[in-house]
Structures are given as C-alpha cells and as structure tokens.
Design a protein around this motif. Structure first.
Motif, PDB file in Angstrom:
ATOM      1  N   GLN A   1      -8.469  15.166  32.190  1.00 49.09           N
ATOM      2  CA  GLN A   1      -8.575  15.801  30.871  1.00 49.09           C
ATOM      3  C   GLN A   1      -7.833  15.012  29.809  1.00 49.09           C
ATOM      4  OE1 GLN A   1      -8.220  20.264  30.280  1.00 49.09           O
ATOM      5  NE2 GLN A   1      -6.288  19.660  29.353  1.00 49.09           N
ATOM      6  N   GLY A   2      -6.732  14.363  30.189  1.00 50.96           N
ATOM      7  CA  GLY A   2      -5.913  13.653  29.197  1.00 50.96           C
ATOM      8  C   GLY A   2      -6.163  12.163  29.116  1.00 50.96           C
ATOM      9  N   GLU A   3      -7.258  11.710  29.710  1.00 51.33           N
ATOM     10  CA  GLU A   3      -7.542  10.273  29.703  1.00 51.33           C
ATOM     11  C   GLU A   3      -7.844   9.773  28.293  1.00 51.33           C
ATOM     12  OE1 GLU A   3     -10.725   9.236  32.268  1.00 51.33           O
ATOM     13  OE2 GLU A   3      -9.441   8.941  34.024  1.00 51.33           O
ATOM     14  N   VAL A   4      -7.258   8.622  27.950  1.00 48.91           N
ATOM     15  CA  VAL A   4      -7.622   7.919  26.715  1.00 48.91           C
ATOM     16  C   VAL A   4      -7.962   6.477  27.108  1.00 48.91           C
ATOM     17  CG1 VAL A   4      -6.298   9.330  25.112  1.00 48.91           C
ATOM     18  CG2 VAL A   4      -5.166   7.456  26.271  1.00 48.91           C
ATOM     19  N   HIS A   5      -9.041   5.974  26.579  1.00 48.70           N
ATOM     20  CA  HIS A   5      -9.506   4.640  26.952  1.00 48.70           C
ATOM     21  C   HIS A   5      -9.009   3.618  25.943  1.00 48.70           C
ATOM     22  CE1 HIS A   5     -12.155   6.274  30.066  1.00 48.70           C
ATOM     23  NE2 HIS A   5     -12.431   7.252  29.201  1.00 48.70           N
ATOM     24  N   LEU A   6      -8.179   2.696  26.414  1.00 54.86           N
ATOM     25  CA  LEU A   6      -7.687   1.601  25.593  1.00 54.86           C
ATOM     26  C   LEU A   6      -8.579   0.372  25.795  1.00 54.86           C
ATOM     27  CD1 LEU A   6      -3.890   2.141  26.369  1.00 54.86           C
ATOM     28  CD2 LEU A   6      -5.223   3.074  24.479  1.00 54.86           C
ATOM     29  N   LYS A   7      -8.231  -0.751  25.186  1.00 54.53           N
ATOM     30  CA  LYS A   7      -9.080  -1.957  25.281  1.00 54.53           C
ATOM     31  C   LYS A   7      -9.145  -2.487  26.710  1.00 54.53           C
ATOM     32  CE  LYS A   7      -8.309  -3.502  20.524  1.00 54.53           C
ATOM     33  NZ  LYS A   7      -7.783  -4.592  19.663  1.00 54.53           N
ATOM     34  N   ILE A   8      -8.008  -2.461  27.380  1.00 54.33           N
ATOM     35  CA  ILE A   8      -7.953  -3.085  28.696  1.00 54.33           C
ATOM     36  C   ILE A   8      -7.956  -2.058  29.819  1.00 54.33           C
ATOM     37  CG2 ILE A   8      -6.614  -4.637  30.195  1.00 54.33           C
ATOM     38  CD1 ILE A   8      -5.437  -5.844  27.638  1.00 54.33           C
ATOM     39  N   LYS A   9      -7.213  -0.945  29.643  1.00 57.03           N
ATOM     40  CA  LYS A   9      -7.060   0.030  30.730  1.00 57.03           C
ATOM     41  C   LYS A   9      -7.129   1.463  30.188  1.00 57.03           C
ATOM     42  CE  LYS A   9      -2.045  -0.418  30.382  1.00 57.03           C
ATOM     43  NZ  LYS A   9      -0.783  -0.675  31.112  1.00 57.03           N
ATOM     44  N   THR A  10      -7.074   2.396  31.141  1.00 62.35           N
ATOM     45  CA  THR A  10      -7.096   3.818  30.829  1.00 62.35           C
ATOM     46  C   THR A  10      -5.724   4.416  31.092  1.00 62.35           C
ATOM     47  OG1 THR A  10      -9.426   3.982  31.437  1.00 62.35           O
ATOM     48  CG2 THR A  10      -8.179   6.043  31.361  1.00 62.35           C
ATOM     49  N   LYS A  11      -5.232   5.204  30.152  1.00 59.90           N
ATOM     50  CA  LYS A  11      -3.919   5.832  30.302  1.00 59.90           C
ATOM     51  C   LYS A  11      -4.039   7.343  30.095  1.00 59.90           C
ATOM     52  CE  LYS A  11      -0.235   4.014  28.613  1.00 59.90           C
ATOM     53  NZ  LYS A  11       0.766   3.471  27.656  1.00 59.90           N
ATOM     54  N   TYR A  12      -3.005   8.044  30.556  1.00 56.73           N
ATOM     55  CA  TYR A  12      -2.924   9.490  30.334  1.00 56.73           C
ATOM     56  C   TYR A  12      -2.088   9.757  29.080  1.00 56.73           C
ATOM     57  CZ  TYR A  12      -1.411  14.349  30.839  1.00 56.73           C
ATOM     58  OH  TYR A  12      -1.139  15.679  30.612  1.00 56.73           O
ATOM     59  N   SER A  13      -2.610  10.580  28.169  1.00 48.53           N
ATOM     60  CA  SER A  13      -1.895  10.939  26.936  1.00 48.53           C
ATOM     61  C   SER A  13      -1.605  12.436  26.934  1.00 48.53           C
ATOM     62  CB  SER A  13      -2.734  10.565  25.711  1.00 48.53           C
ATOM     63  OG  SER A  13      -2.171  11.130  24.531  1.00 48.53           O
ATOM     64  N   ALA A  14      -0.327  12.782  26.898  1.00 51.61           N
ATOM     65  CA  ALA A  14       0.065  14.198  26.856  1.00 51.61           C
ATOM     66  C   ALA A  14      -0.463  14.875  25.592  1.00 51.61           C
ATOM     67  CB  ALA A  14       1.585  14.318  26.927  1.00 51.61           C
ATOM     68  N   LEU A  15      -0.409  14.158  24.455  1.00 55.40           N
ATOM     69  CA  LEU A  15      -0.869  14.718  23.181  1.00 55.40           C
ATOM     70  C   LEU A  15      -2.374  14.983  23.223  1.00 55.40           C
ATOM     71  CD1 LEU A  15      -0.218  15.540  20.285  1.00 55.40           C
ATOM     72  CD2 LEU A  15      -0.608  13.159  19.597  1.00 55.40           C
ATOM     73  N   HIS A  16      -3.134  14.037  23.754  1.00 55.37           N
ATOM     74  CA  HIS A  16      -4.583  14.211  23.845  1.00 55.37           C
ATOM     75  C   HIS A  16      -4.925  15.380  24.779  1.00 55.37           C
ATOM     76  CE1 HIS A  16      -8.821  13.150  23.918  1.00 55.37           C
ATOM     77  NE2 HIS A  16      -8.785  13.172  25.253  1.00 55.37           N
ATOM     78  N   ALA A  17      -4.206  15.484  25.899  1.00 53.25           N
ATOM     79  CA  ALA A  17      -4.451  16.565  26.845  1.00 53.25           C
ATOM     80  C   ALA A  17      -4.131  17.923  26.236  1.00 53.25           C
ATOM     81  CB  ALA A  17      -3.607  16.344  28.106  1.00 53.25           C
ATOM     82  N   GLN A  18      -3.039  17.976  25.439  1.00 62.58           N
ATOM     83  CA  GLN A  18      -2.659  19.241  24.806  1.00 62.58           C
ATOM     84  C   GLN A  18      -3.694  19.676  23.771  1.00 62.58           C
ATOM     85  OE1 GLN A  18      -0.153  21.136  25.709  1.00 62.58           O
ATOM     86  NE2 GLN A  18      -0.466  22.703  24.141  1.00 62.58           N
ATOM     87  N   GLU A  19      -4.207  18.732  23.001  1.00 65.75           N
ATOM     88  CA  GLU A  19      -5.236  19.047  22.003  1.00 65.75           C
ATOM     89  C   GLU A  19      -6.511  19.528  22.682  1.00 65.75           C
ATOM     90  OE1 GLU A  19      -5.594  15.404  19.877  1.00 65.75           O
ATOM     91  OE2 GLU A  19      -3.849  15.802  18.572  1.00 65.75           O
ATOM     92  N   HIS A  20      -6.865  18.889  23.782  1.00 67.92           N
ATOM     93  CA  HIS A  20      -8.050  19.290  24.536  1.00 67.92           C
ATOM     94  C   HIS A  20      -7.875  20.705  25.086  1.00 67.92           C
ATOM     95  CE1 HIS A  20     -11.018  19.269  27.843  1.00 67.92           C
ATOM     96  NE2 HIS A  20     -11.698  18.435  27.060  1.00 67.92           N
ATOM     97  N   HIS A  21      -6.674  20.996  25.581  1.00 71.18           N
ATOM     98  CA  HIS A  21      -6.376  22.327  26.116  1.00 71.18           C
ATOM     99  C   HIS A  21      -6.443  23.388  25.018  1.00 71.18           C
ATOM    100  CE1 HIS A  21      -4.338  25.527  28.335  1.00 71.18           C
ATOM    101  NE2 HIS A  21      -3.516  25.650  27.317  1.00 71.18           N
ATOM    102  N   SER A  22      -5.920  23.085  23.837  1.00 65.22           N
ATOM    103  CA  SER A  22      -5.921  24.048  22.730  1.00 65.22           C
ATOM    104  C   SER A  22      -7.331  24.387  22.290  1.00 65.22           C
ATOM    105  CB  SER A  22      -5.109  23.488  21.546  1.00 65.22           C
ATOM    106  OG  SER A  22      -3.768  23.263  21.925  1.00 65.22           O
TER     107      SER A  22
END
Length: 311
Positions: free
Chosen positions: A51-72
C-alpha cells in the motif's frame, strides 16, 4: 501459538508506519521481524508495504506518508452514506422547536428510524441539540416504597377496582394542580382521562379546596366522572363535596400512581415553565386543544381527541 493480534480497532498508526519505513528501508529488516516488533501478523506488514509503495527512478521504496494518505482516503469511504439532507434537517428541527417529540416527528418522515434521529442529535448534525429535546435526561426509577398518608381523606388507591387499574372503561380521571410560581397566584387544575388520555385544564385563582371544588362543579355539567384518583394535597381534601363518584387517594410520595396525569403536566410545562408569572384562560385553552390533537404512540399515533370521540 502466535503472539500477535490485529483485531478491529487496532489499525496501524502513522507512528508505526514511520517505524516500518525505517526498519524496511534503512535497517533492511524482514517483514516477519517487523511484524514481531509491532505485534502484527506478517501478512498485515506485507499488505502495508504494498500500500505504501512509491516508485523512484531506480528502485521502489516504502513511504509512511504515502501509506497514511492512502489509508485516510480508504477510511473516508467506509460506512454507508448518511440519509440526512438539508430538507430533513429543517423538518426535524422545526418539529423539535414546535415542542414535538422525535417519535411524533418520525411519523412525518420516510426512510429513517427513531434511533437514527437520536444519533443525528447526539452527533450534533442537526440545527437543534440534545438540550432542545423535551426530556433529554432520565433518572433511574426509584424502588417502590408504599407509605400511607398520615391523614387519609378517603379511599386508598389499593381499593381501586381492577377495571379502573386496567383502563377498561371510559370516565375515570386522574387529578392534580400545577403551580406557575411559588407566590400565591393563579394555578392550573388538570384532569387526565385514564383510558383515552384526554386532558382538561382549568385556570383557577389559587390552590385551595374551594377553588378546586368550584371548578369541578362546573365541569360536571359537561363531563362524565366515574371516579377520580388524586394525591394527598390539602386542595383535594374535600373532593367528596363536589363529586358523587368514588375518589381514590394515592400513597404518599407516589406520584407515579397517577402517571398519566404527571406526564401530561410535563407536556404543559413545555408552554408554561416554572416561574411563569401570568397566563390567560385563552392561552390555557390553546394548550388544552394542542394536547387533545397531539398524536400518541400508545394509540398508534391517533390523538386523544380521536380516542375520546370514540369513547
């Protein structure tokens, strides 16, 4: 047996998401280890990372802020949409201001239940609040302790026939007086017919036995009295002089034995609260008419007037 739990009401918080971000991105902990640290199920952590995945240029990372917005966003879609509209709000609020109970207002509405109306009031979603309701607070009923009056004026309510107790016949009345102020002033004589809940209100000059009897003598010309049920107030000590029917007196401190009359007195207080210094015969008659045409739940929302006319 696993030592984690993720029951309803224990959702992942933003602080926990920040911990997941640090442990997953920087410390490279496994999903199972993160689940152990947070006392969550491993599958919960797997779902959270997706749910919190964010796609960067090279790799994929987990973002707490993105996950929280998705949850809200997901949380805002929970539950069914409210049926409350501006028209409903206006109808309900107008009814409450018109001194109607929510049960009576409900009869004019469709698609909602009584519990919903109380919920809207409790949540503050209407223009009227809890304190605008007629009886917002209720006290636990006291245990019955029968106390016989020191100076009985007549028959005890224990001697009242079952026919009257069960409201099987028309013409049996409960009687009381309602004071407007503590000072000597006009007061109300109220009579409630037990079977139909039809109400009679008369403005009398004072709370005396003479005033009560004078009003009753006038009423007997147009009203049928088969019995009266009264409290032990001195103003009712000489009822036998005014009426020929049996008079039954309640136990001391047991106003609930005239429950119908007491409830009607509360309805009168909607218009004439304690401390009212002045009223008129016309105003009292208007209240009497309003009460006669007020729908009652016990009669499937027929009015006392309709019941009285059938009696």
């Amino acid at each position: 047996m696993q030592g984690y739990s993720n029951t309803k009401g224990k959702e992942i918080t933003y602080t926990e998401r920040q911990l997941i971000e640090r442990w997953h991105n920087k410390e490279k902990l496994s999903n199972r280890r993160i689940a152990q640290l947070l006392n969550k199920a491993p599958q919960t952590i797997n779902n959270e990372l997706r749910q919190g995945e964010v796609h960067l240029k090279i790799k994929t990372k987990y973002s707490a802020l993105h996950a929280q917005e998705h949850h809200s966003v997901n949380k805002s879609h929970c539950g069914r949409p409210s049926k409350l509209t501006s028209d409903l709000n206006e109808t309900i609020s107008a009814g409450v201001r018109d001194k109607k109970s929510l049960e009576v207002i409900l009869q004019e509405l469709t698609g909602v239940c009584l519990r919903t109306l109380y919920h809207w009031v409790d949540k503050g979603w209407l223009d009227v609040k809890t304190h605008h309701l007629l009886y917002p607070h209720y006290k636990k009923a006291k245990k019955l302790r029968k106390t016989h009056p020191k100076r009985p004026y007549g028959l005890s309510i224990d001697q009242r026939p079952e026919e009257i107790n069960h409201r099987e016949a028309f013409g049996h009345w409960e009687i009381d007086t309602v004071l407007l102020t503590k000072e000597k002033n006009d007061c109300l004589l109220t009579l409630t017919e037990r079977q139909t809940r039809f109400e009679i209100i008369r403005l009398i000059p004072n709370k005396s036995a003479q005033s009560v009897n004078t009003a009753l003598l006038a009423l007997q010309k147009e009203t049928q009295f088969k019995s009266l049920t009264s409290d032990n107030g001195r103003e009712f000590a000489r009822l036998h002089e005014a009426v020929t029917c049996p008079v039954y007196y309640c136990h001391a401190y047991a106003s609930f034995e005239r429950g119908s009359n007491e409830n009607h007195n509360r309805m009168i207080r909607r218009f004439l609260p304690k401390g009212t210094k002045q009223t008129t015969v016309q105003a009292v008659a208007k209240i009497e008419t309003w009460m006669a045409h007020y729908p009652r739940k016990m009669f499937k929302y027929q009015t006392p007037f309709q019941m009285y006319r059938g009696g």
